[in-house]
Scaffold this motif. Sequence first.
Motif, short mmCIF file in Angstrom:
data_model
loop_
_atom_site.label_atom_id
_atom_site.label_comp_id
_atom_site.label_asym_id
_atom_site.label_seq_id
_atom_site.Cartn_x
_atom_site.Cartn_y
_atom_site.Cartn_z
N LEU A 25 3.53 2.30 5.65
CA LEU A 25 2.44 1.58 6.31
C LEU A 25 1.80 0.58 5.35
N ARG A 26 1.67 0.96 4.10
CA ARG A 26 1.12 0.03 3.11
C ARG A 26 2.02 -1.20 2.98
N GLU A 27 3.31 -0.96 3.00
CA GLU A 27 4.27 -2.07 2.92
C GLU A 27 4.12 -2.99 4.13
N ALA A 28 3.97 -2.40 5.32
CA ALA A 28 3.80 -3.20 6.54
C ALA A 28 2.50 -3.97 6.52
N MET A 29 1.44 -3.32 6.06
CA MET A 29 0.14 -3.97 6.00
C MET A 29 0.16 -5.13 5.02
N SER A 30 0.76 -4.90 3.86
CA SER A 30 0.83 -5.96 2.84
C SER A 30 1.67 -7.13 3.30
N ALA A 31 2.67 -6.84 4.14
CA ALA A 31 3.55 -7.92 4.63
C ALA A 31 2.90 -8.77 5.70
N GLY A 32 1.81 -8.29 6.30
CA GLY A 32 1.09 -9.10 7.28
C GLY A 32 1.08 -8.58 8.70
N ALA A 33 1.48 -7.33 8.93
CA ALA A 33 1.42 -6.77 10.28
C ALA A 33 -0.03 -6.71 10.73
#
Length: 238
Positions: A110-118
């Motif tokens: 989720l952190r990866e998705a958030m950082s990517a701009g989701a």
Amino acid sequence: MTRSRGQRAAGEITASNPIRLGVIDDHEAIRIGVIGAAQLEAKAKAAPIRVTCQAATVDELIAAGRDACEIVALDLGLADGSSPASNIGRLLGHSCDVVVYSLADDRAVLREAMSAGAAGYVRKSERVGRLLEMVRDVHAGRPVICREFAAVVDDDPQFARAELTDKEREAVGLYASGLSVEATAQRMQCTAATAKTYVDRARAKYQAQNRPAGQKVQLFVNAVEDGILPPVLPRSRR
């Protein structure tokens, strides 16, 4: 140049001009379920949604063309083994905002998705209507309330205290200097929802460091302190 939310949302959302949603999931049943839920809601909602593109991979959706959809519901664990961050980045570059629709509940993912701009996250275990509600909020540029993304910031001090990413610094610099979210998005060549996501993430990181950031002037002060914006020099007296 990608379209801003203001450009995309121009014109009334009607049955003949619905919100165009893409669904990327390697399970056909999930895609069919979202299509059916959107069809059932279409007559009852003022802002109808139509699934105009469905695919098992990001490659398939991108191949459908830039105007195939404007928001994508994305599963994070696709069978092709593609990276969630890479997938989100590619979709943002394809002028699509991204709402994660997945069973994944691993904080690192989720952190990866958030950082990517989701823009937000909806578990598949929730009612499909929750996904459609978030799609409408993202399309309208309304704040997206996502408890899961908030928890990533609240419960992960290392993430919260991390340096701002390049995109977050750019968004804060533009927005805090006086531009609107829409103007910030145009300068960054992304959607207004994506620009707002960058600003909101920067706010969360500042607040985790006990640095007020709720108001634009507070963001400006933080941006000056961090060297994102130059300090305001006093006017010389003549």
